[in-house]
Write a protein that holds these residues in place. Structure first.
Motif, PDB file in Angstrom:
ATOM      1  N   ASN A 325      -7.631  14.899 -65.663  1.00 29.04           N
ATOM      2  CA  ASN A 325      -8.458  13.703 -65.803  1.00 29.04           C
ATOM      3  C   ASN A 325      -9.205  13.360 -64.516  1.00 29.04           C
ATOM      4  OD1 ASN A 325      -8.039  13.241 -68.483  1.00 29.04           O
ATOM      5  ND2 ASN A 325      -6.918  11.325 -68.234  1.00 29.04           N
ATOM      6  N   ASP A 430     -11.309   5.732 -75.075  1.00 31.71           N
ATOM      7  CA  ASP A 430     -12.081   6.935 -74.804  1.00 31.71           C
ATOM      8  C   ASP A 430     -11.151   8.128 -75.014  1.00 31.71           C
ATOM      9  OD1 ASP A 430     -13.368   9.151 -73.675  1.00 31.71           O
ATOM     10  OD2 ASP A 430     -14.373   7.944 -72.152  1.00 31.71           O
ATOM     11  N   TYR A 433     -10.410  11.044 -72.444  1.00 30.46           N
ATOM     12  CA  TYR A 433      -9.507  10.812 -71.320  1.00 30.46           C
ATOM     13  C   TYR A 433      -8.112  10.388 -71.781  1.00 30.46           C
ATOM     14  CZ  TYR A 433     -13.329  10.989 -67.893  1.00 30.46           C
ATOM     15  OH  TYR A 433     -14.364  11.390 -67.086  1.00 30.46           O
ATOM     16  N   SER A 434      -7.883  10.307 -73.060  1.00 28.30           N
ATOM     17  CA  SER A 434      -6.615   9.769 -73.568  1.00 28.30           C
ATOM     18  C   SER A 434      -5.793  10.899 -74.170  1.00 28.30           C
ATOM     19  CB  SER A 434      -6.892   8.671 -74.601  1.00 28.30           C
ATOM     20  OG  SER A 434      -7.611   7.616 -73.997  1.00 28.30           O
ATOM     21  N   TRP A 447      -1.937   9.353 -70.576  1.00 24.25           N
ATOM     22  CA  TRP A 447      -3.036   8.728 -69.845  1.00 24.25           C
ATOM     23  C   TRP A 447      -4.018   8.175 -70.865  1.00 24.25           C
ATOM     24  CZ3 TRP A 447      -1.282  13.710 -68.864  1.00 24.25           C
ATOM     25  CH2 TRP A 447      -0.569  13.873 -67.674  1.00 24.25           C
ATOM     26  N   LEU A 449      -7.623   5.824 -71.272  1.00 20.24           N
ATOM     27  CA  LEU A 449      -8.783   5.123 -70.719  1.00 20.24           C
ATOM     28  C   LEU A 449      -9.455   4.345 -71.839  1.00 20.24           C
ATOM     29  CD1 LEU A 449     -10.755   4.609 -68.338  1.00 20.24           C
ATOM     30  CD2 LEU A 449     -12.071   6.567 -69.196  1.00 20.24           C
ATOM     31  N   SER A 450      -9.741   3.072 -71.599  1.00 25.86           N
ATOM     32  CA  SER A 450     -10.351   2.215 -72.609  1.00 25.86           C
ATOM     33  C   SER A 450     -11.477   1.399 -72.003  1.00 25.86           C
ATOM     34  CB  SER A 450      -9.309   1.283 -73.223  1.00 25.86           C
ATOM     35  OG  SER A 450      -8.265   2.036 -73.811  1.00 25.86           O
ATOM     36  N   TYR A 467     -13.410  -1.306 -67.634  1.00 25.32           N
ATOM     37  CA  TYR A 467     -12.514  -0.226 -68.037  1.00 25.32           C
ATOM     38  C   TYR A 467     -11.070  -0.573 -67.672  1.00 25.32           C
ATOM     39  CZ  TYR A 467     -16.634   2.776 -68.549  1.00 25.32           C
ATOM     40  OH  TYR A 467     -17.831   3.324 -68.944  1.00 25.32           O
ATOM     41  N   TYR A 469      -7.466   1.729 -67.237  1.00 26.68           N
ATOM     42  CA  TYR A 469      -6.847   3.062 -67.265  1.00 26.68           C
ATOM     43  C   TYR A 469      -5.361   2.915 -67.033  1.00 26.68           C
ATOM     44  CZ  TYR A 469      -6.206   8.073 -66.412  1.00 26.68           C
ATOM     45  OH  TYR A 469      -5.817   9.395 -66.491  1.00 26.68           O
ATOM     46  N   THR A 471      -1.426   4.963 -66.919  1.00 25.95           N
ATOM     47  CA  THR A 471      -0.498   6.084 -66.978  1.00 25.95           C
ATOM     48  C   THR A 471       0.837   5.545 -67.468  1.00 25.95           C
ATOM     49  OG1 THR A 471      -1.558   7.298 -65.177  1.00 25.95           O
ATOM     50  CG2 THR A 471       0.727   7.840 -65.649  1.00 25.95           C
ATOM     51  N   PHE A 523      -8.848   4.606 -60.040  1.00 28.12           N
ATOM     52  CA  PHE A 523      -8.549   5.451 -61.197  1.00 28.12           C
ATOM     53  C   PHE A 523      -7.525   6.519 -60.827  1.00 28.12           C
ATOM     54  CE2 PHE A 523      -9.188   9.295 -63.647  1.00 28.12           C
ATOM     55  CZ  PHE A 523      -9.394   8.860 -64.954  1.00 28.12           C
ATOM     56  N   HIS A 527      -3.558   7.309 -62.065  1.00 26.89           N
ATOM     57  CA  HIS A 527      -3.251   8.609 -62.677  1.00 26.89           C
ATOM     58  C   HIS A 527      -2.087   9.302 -61.974  1.00 26.89           C
ATOM     59  CE1 HIS A 527      -4.299  12.273 -64.948  1.00 26.89           C
ATOM     60  NE2 HIS A 527      -3.893  12.905 -63.862  1.00 26.89           N
TER      61      HIS A 527
END
Length: 533
Positions: A325, A430, A433-434, A447, A449-450, A467, A469, A471, A523, A527
């Protein structure tokens, strides 16, 4: 990798990590514990842990912390410094037996040497306890870990090819060396630390820690190698010895800055009076260099985070199990958004919780604190924007928990709570990225991401795409979450798309580059949250 169509998330869990019952009592072995300091050059020294073995004037520690030319000093309980020399070397097991130099004062009274070890096999999942000096701190501390699983349990089966090749060239430790693999990582300064089972029996000696992203992979040398060390006739350091340091993240280095020298000697600019005793000055230097270690932990609700190292983003990417990611975002910035960032300048302070084995990456220079209002650990942001990093966790029995169901439940909760907090109708995931994956030891990592369904209007009058994100980590015993909130000004994105933004030469757009660097670091920090291996 497994993709999933989930909603967003919010965390309503309270950080509760109850202490586990244990019978190991550090007080029964503390009088065998010593700190070992080896001069590397005239401005730095290696700091290790050691333990008194069979005689008060004999100490066992790690071979990799030695130096060909530097003095060896042992700090016994009661702040009693003694000079030492190498008595025996067991090259293949990275062990050294030290003895006090002739003419040194006897060790202080009350030293209780360790004299035996347990030869019994240590079962998978057994709690083990290392006792050592974190980063060369003044006081000792314990480190609880669990016996992991590697089959066969040799060094060659634990480390990657590039490190095996390096060891083969240097010649030690032996690739066929029997080890005890740990779930959890040894702290810097724990090289040479005695490791005990729950009954307080010596089972091993702290040794290596390979880099795995923000975390480490650690092992200990089985205590039965002590018998072979005692029989050894070798007293010299092996060829290629100096090139081995990169494998051992459990070794610590202490630096003698001008301020430390001045504080130790009473002279400005680090000068030393000719009349000063060399021994006195050196020992005062060492004592001053340890100042501050005791106050560096961040503690709350059963967590005790220590800063253990600083690493660049590229260093962690090269050793991480899951860099996809971060690489994907880098590609999107460069190819889709026309933004060239200065990734070489991105560094992170790595924190590890010594109670539960959680590892956090914090953008360098920012502080990690506990925020009672959020019931979370938080990276402090003083830049006046809403870019935030929060860390939450729960310890419980998750052995029967379906990971995907947990994600769905969290998504429903977050869709309500985060949307309410920011006045939005909701968020959209998204899916590129998810993803989620499962790693060795039953670790599951997701992971997500929204993006908010509407733009936010900032107090500066700019519109922001918002956004989130996350983990999410889960094992059978615990789950932990890192959450990043990342607002991005639409105006900045439009400018970058139209004209491009080269942050290696930012010119008049330095402020924009600072912001996008912070976006990427926030970000990446979310992660990189992980459990110690």
């Amino acid at each position: 990798m497994n993709k999933f169509p989930v909603l967003l998330f919010w965390v309503t869990f309270l950080l509760v990590f109850p202490s586990l019952a244990q019978s190991f009592d550090p007080g029964k072995v503390k009088n065998a514990l010593v700190k070992v300091v080896v001069a590397a050059d005239n401005r730095s020294s290696n700091a290790l842990t050691g333990f008194v073995w069979k005689s008060p004037n004999q100490v066992v520690t790690s071979l990799h912390g030695m130096s060909r030319t530097g003095d060896i000093r042992i700090l016994y309980p009661g702040q009693a410094w003694r000079k030492a020399r190498i008595k025996k070397v067991l090259q293949k097991a990275d062990l050294v037996l030290l003895e006090l130099l002739p003419g040194e004062p006897a060790p202080p009274a009350g030293i209780t040497p360790l004299s035996n070890f347990s030869p019994e096999k240590v079962g998978f999942g057994t709690s083990v306890y290392a006792l050592g000096f974190n980063g060369g701190a003044i006081g000792s501390s314990s480190r609880q870990m669990k016996k992991g699983f590697v089959d066969p349990e040799t060094l060659a089966n634990l480390i990657p090819k590039k490190d095996k090749d390096a060891l083969a060239r240097i010649g030690f430790p032996a690739l066929d060396l029997n080890i005890l693999y740990l779930e959890g990582s040894l702290l810097p300064g724990f090289s040479g630390a005695p490791v005990f089972d729950p009954q307080g029996r010596l089972i091993g000696i702290g040794d290596g820690g390979l880099e795995k992203g923000a975390s480490n992979v650690s092992w200990i040398i089985p205590a039965y190698y002590l018998s072979e060390l005692e029989r050894s006739t070798s007293t010299s350091l092996p060829p290629g010895f100096e090139n081995l340091v990169q494998l051992f993240s459990a070794a610590a280095k202490i630096e003698f800055t001008e301020e430390v020298v001045a504080a130790a000697t009473g002279f400005p600019n680090g000068s030393v009076s000719a009349g000063d005793s060399e021994r006195y000055v050196m020992e005062k230097l060492l004592e001053n260099s340890f100042d501050g270690f005791e106050s560096e932990s961040i503690e709350a609700l059963g967590f005790e985070f220590y800063p253990i190292k600083t690493r660049s983003l590229s260093e962690m990417m090269n050793t991480s199990d899951d860099p996809e990611n971060i690489q994907k975002l880098s590609d999107e910035f460069a190819l889709d958004l026309n933004i060239q960032l200065d990734y070489d300048a991105m560094y992170y302070d790595i924190y590890e919780d010594i109670n539960n084995g959680v590892v956090l990456a914090v953008p360098e220079g920012r502080s990690l604190e506990y925020n009672p209002a959020e019931e979370a650990f938080q990276v402090v942001n003083t830049d006046g924007n809403d870019m935030q990093l929060y860390f939450y966790g729960v310890q419980n029995d998750f052995s029967e928990t379906d990971f995907e169901e947990l994600l769905l439940v969290m998504g429903e909760v977050i869709n309500q709570n985060f949307a309410y907090r920011y006045g939005m109708s909701g968020f959209t995931v998204d899916e590129e990225y998810s993803v989620w994956d499962e790693f060795d030891g039953g670790r599951k990592v997701a992971w997500i991401l929204s993006l908010g369904n509407e733009y936010l209007m900032g107090q500066d009058g700019l519109q922001y795409a918002f956004y989130v994100y996350m983990t999410l980590l889960m094992t059978e015993e615990k789950t932990f979450m890192a959450i990043a909130t990342i607002p991005i000004p639409v105006e900045m994105l439009a400018m970058a798309l139209t004209y491009g933004l080269d942050c290696n030469n930012p010119g008049i757009y330095a402020e924009y580059c600072t912001y996008f660097n912070q976006v990427f670091q926030t970000f990446s920090a979310a992660h990189l949250a992980n459990f110690a291996y």
